[in-house]
Design an enzyme around this catalytic site. Sequence first.
Site, PDB file in Angstrom:
ATOM      1  CB  ILE A 187      22.769  -4.721  -8.438  1.00 25.60           C
ATOM      2  CG1 ILE A 187      23.136  -3.262  -8.746  1.00 25.60           C
ATOM      3  CG2 ILE A 187      23.665  -5.306  -7.359  1.00 25.60           C
ATOM      4  CD1 ILE A 187      22.901  -2.304  -7.594  1.00 25.60           C
ATOM      5  CE  LYS A 188      22.510  -0.471 -13.563  1.00 25.77           C
ATOM      6  NZ  LYS A 188      23.710  -0.386 -12.747  1.00 25.77           N
ATOM      7  CG  ASN A 189      16.107  -4.764 -14.470  1.00 24.63           C
ATOM      8  OD1 ASN A 189      16.192  -4.613 -13.257  1.00 24.63           O
ATOM      9  ND2 ASN A 189      15.340  -3.992 -15.232  1.00 24.63           N
ATOM     10  CG  LEU A 190      20.726  -9.665 -18.787  1.00 24.84           C
ATOM     11  CD1 LEU A 190      19.852 -10.095 -19.964  1.00 24.84           C
ATOM     12  CD2 LEU A 190      22.109  -9.253 -19.293  1.00 24.84           C
TER      13      LEU A 190
END
Length: 377
Positions: A187-190
């Site tokens: 669920i990280k930005n990338l």
Amino acid sequence: MTATRPDAGRNASPYLYGEEAAAVARVLEAGQYGHTDLTEEFERQIAAYLGVPDAVAVTSGTAALHSALLAAGIGRGDEVIVPSLTFCATVQAILAVGATPRFVDIDPATLCVTPQHVVEAISDATAAAVPVLFGGRAVDLGPIHEALTERGIVVIEDAAHAFGSRNGPRHVGASGTALTCFSFGPIKNLTCGQGGMVIPRTPEEADAIRRIRLLGVVQSQSERTNTTTYNVEGFGLRYQLSAINSAIGLAQLSRFATTVHARRGLWRTYRDALCGLDGVTLIDVGPHHTVPHLCQVRLPQRDEVFADLRARGIGVGVHYPPNHLQPAFAAWRRPLPATEQAAAEILSLPFHQHLTETDIDHVVCALGQALKSAGAS
């Protein structure tokens, strides 16, 4: 009670652009699933994006922190300054190298440590400081860089939330004065599906982290294919990033400008929608220079509001229960008033790229209703 909107029911969710599946399929068809040239291409492209000489891919953000601490020589008898308000992985990485955490408080407005917090916590045993870039906001320890360097204190940034964010004109990770650790979890930005990256300060640190991630083996995978032996020169772990995960990361990176624009837009939509709610304080991540990872508010009667919103199908969360109050870390407990107050009030609103403006209006409307219910109880 308002009807549930599916995307508002998730606090966080991976966002894929469509190219990821084909990229993974190509790796599967090639039949080489471990660390390959694709992993090294991912490293090169991350380094180019950040404007740094090198980047070393590992299996997770936790592996990045652990490897960075080892490469910096942090170990038994050392004390590491770290905020309590972080995911427990930050603290576990410190304990994994035999060091001990020195928990420090935070700025209530940003939920991040400040240079003053770090300086006040320094002791004769301090060997490292691990600022946590909470929500994606950069932490600038530049004003105390000289003082830390004089004492031999290394800065290792937990930038799990902060890929793509900036500290002044430079990307987080490009200062050259800190080891920076990114997470590319689901669920990280990338996202790589699962993965992490260490940005070293020197070629020597890069070499050390590459040895650590490959069980202490000196030769790279490509070098080992042309020899009958290899050398193991020290402690190591199996922390290599697979070609499968690297393929996902490369596909994500090619669309990262879209990610930045979308996440900043969603955060600003929340900011505008929340203006009409009394008693709610938005944690300002500074969206002009941050790629937001979370959208958090502080509010009274948080626990009652949390339960009400979950009952309405709204995917709120709490990031994070403070570590200095956890049983596992009780030996290092100390009073941290700002952290404890924030921990009783923070609420993470649903924040991911599947959300629409209508979803955000729905969340904020439900929050307003929950606040009224809590006030009347």
